[in-house]
Design a protein around this motif. Structure first.
Motif, PDB file in Angstrom:
ATOM      1  N   THR A 137       0.831  -1.208   0.000  1.00  0.00           N
ATOM      2  CA  THR A 137       0.000   0.000   0.000  1.00  0.00           C
ATOM      3  C   THR A 137       0.870   1.264   0.000  1.00  0.00           C
ATOM      4  O   THR A 137       0.358   2.379   0.054  1.00  0.00           O
ATOM      5  N   VAL A 138       2.194   1.059  -0.060  1.00  0.00           N
ATOM      6  CA  VAL A 138       3.159   2.146  -0.317  1.00  0.00           C
ATOM      7  C   VAL A 138       4.223   1.565  -1.253  1.00  0.00           C
ATOM      8  O   VAL A 138       4.268   0.349  -1.462  1.00  0.00           O
ATOM      9  N   GLY A 144       7.013   4.484   7.497  1.00  0.00           N
ATOM     10  CA  GLY A 144       6.594   5.853   7.767  1.00  0.00           C
ATOM     11  C   GLY A 144       6.033   6.621   6.594  1.00  0.00           C
ATOM     12  O   GLY A 144       5.941   7.849   6.646  1.00  0.00           O
ATOM     13  N   GLN A 145       5.646   5.931   5.494  1.00  0.00           N
ATOM     14  CA  GLN A 145       5.059   6.646   4.353  1.00  0.00           C
ATOM     15  C   GLN A 145       3.532   6.677   4.475  1.00  0.00           C
ATOM     16  O   GLN A 145       2.945   6.003   5.305  1.00  0.00           O
ATOM     17  N   LYS A 146       2.918   7.442   3.585  1.00  0.00           N
ATOM     18  CA  LYS A 146       1.454   7.548   3.562  1.00  0.00           C
ATOM     19  C   LYS A 146       0.870   6.497   2.628  1.00  0.00           C
ATOM     20  O   LYS A 146       1.403   6.287   1.523  1.00  0.00           O
ATOM     21  N   LEU A 147      -0.204   5.879   3.041  1.00  0.00           N
ATOM     22  CA  LEU A 147      -0.880   4.872   2.212  1.00  0.00           C
ATOM     23  C   LEU A 147      -1.349   5.472   0.884  1.00  0.00           C
ATOM     24  O   LEU A 147      -1.860   6.593   0.858  1.00  0.00           O
ATOM     25  N   GLY A 175       2.068  -0.954   4.620  1.00  0.00           N
ATOM     26  CA  GLY A 175       2.570   0.383   4.336  1.00  0.00           C
ATOM     27  C   GLY A 175       1.559   1.475   4.647  1.00  0.00           C
ATOM     28  O   GLY A 175       0.466   1.518   4.083  1.00  0.00           O
ATOM     29  N   GLY A 176       1.908   2.319   5.607  1.00  0.00           N
ATOM     30  CA  GLY A 176       1.071   3.480   5.910  1.00  0.00           C
ATOM     31  C   GLY A 176      -0.233   3.149   6.618  1.00  0.00           C
ATOM     32  O   GLY A 176      -1.180   3.938   6.564  1.00  0.00           O
ATOM     33  N   THR A 178      -2.741   2.647   9.716  1.00  0.00           N
ATOM     34  CA  THR A 178      -2.936   3.225  11.049  1.00  0.00           C
ATOM     35  C   THR A 178      -4.296   2.754  11.588  1.00  0.00           C
ATOM     36  O   THR A 178      -5.125   2.250  10.822  1.00  0.00           O
ATOM     37  N   SER A 197       5.323   1.973  11.898  1.00  0.00           N
ATOM     38  CA  SER A 197       5.339   3.236  12.641  1.00  0.00           C
ATOM     39  C   SER A 197       4.149   3.371  13.576  1.00  0.00           C
ATOM     40  O   SER A 197       4.301   3.822  14.709  1.00  0.00           O
TER      41      SER A 197
END
Ligand code: DX5
Ligand code: ZN
Length: 215
Positions: A137-138, A144-147, A175-176, A178, A197
């Motif tokens: 998804t990244v 620490g990247q945004k989806l 990835g990303g 939360t 993260s």
């Protein structure tokens, strides 16, 4: 049931054993181990000796994500280090299916991952040989990247296809992720959730694991 796979890439590398134990006690069934070679992705992380050192600290299933070129060269090393599930990238091998067959011949679960730009249908002809698909998804390489929102549609398309064939494969996303965007992914059909993260950089990682499991 949603399985949480905390990625130790975001953990304190000087206390990996303790960090792994902590998330296991909080209810994480898997531990996600990101192996990067600086060639397939522009970052270097750790390899089999580090994984084998953490193996002594936890009983969680080791979910090893190989972001390396020609992963077939190192499968035996990662099995010896304690891998329970090995994921290779579709983009990193000439014949991903032969690597999957080799992993499975050793009694280990096998998965293939696709980067954000790789269409998920490239995997349709091989799904019956896989235990899991990992949809990135990244862009792989860094925590620490945004989806990337478009990747959620790949999860949905894959789950729809699997359902239409009566197949029950795991879909992992990475990835990303939360506690805030998790339900978008589970609603789309993902059931194994990687988070680095969001868990290890939090003030209370145990609380986040529990929260993610309850969503
Ligand atoms: C990225 C790795 C991920 C990463 C996720 O290439 O595959 O597993 O650790 O980290 P977060 O959750 O921070 O995006
Ligand atoms: Zn990963």
């Amino acid at each position: 049931m949603t399985i949480i796979s905390p990625s130790v890439l975001a953990a304190d590398f000087s206390r990996l054993g303790e960090e792994a134990k902590k998330v296991e006690l909080a209810g994480a069934e898997y531990l996600h181990l990101d192996v990067m070679d600086g060639i397939f992705v522009p970052n270097i992380s750790f390899g089999a000796p580090v994984i084998s050192a953490i193996r002594k600290s936890t009983n969680a299933l080791f979910d090893v994500h190989l972001m390396i070129v020609d992963p077939q060269r190192y499968i035996d090393d990662f099995i010896k280090a304690g891998a329970d599930i090995i994921t290779v990238h579709y983009e990193s091998c000439d014949n991903p299916l032969s690597v999957v067959r080799y992993i499975k011949s050793k009694g280990i679960r096998a998965a293939i991952s696709v980067k954000p730009a790789t269409p998920v249908d490239v995997l349709f002809p091989m799904l019956d040989e896989l235990d899991m698909v990992l949809i990135m998804t990244v862009e792989p390489g860094f925590g620490g990247q945004k989806l990337i929102p478009e990747t959620v549609e790949k999860v949905r398309a894959l789950r729809k296809y699997l359902d239409s064939k009566g197949m029950k494969l795991d879909i992992e996303v990475d990835g990303g992720i939360t506690p805030e965007n998790l339900s978008t992914l589970t609603e789309a059909g993902a059931n194994v959730i990687v988070a680095g993260s969001a868990i290890f950089k939090a003030a209370d990682p145990e609380k986040v694991v529990k929260e993610m499991k309850n969503i």
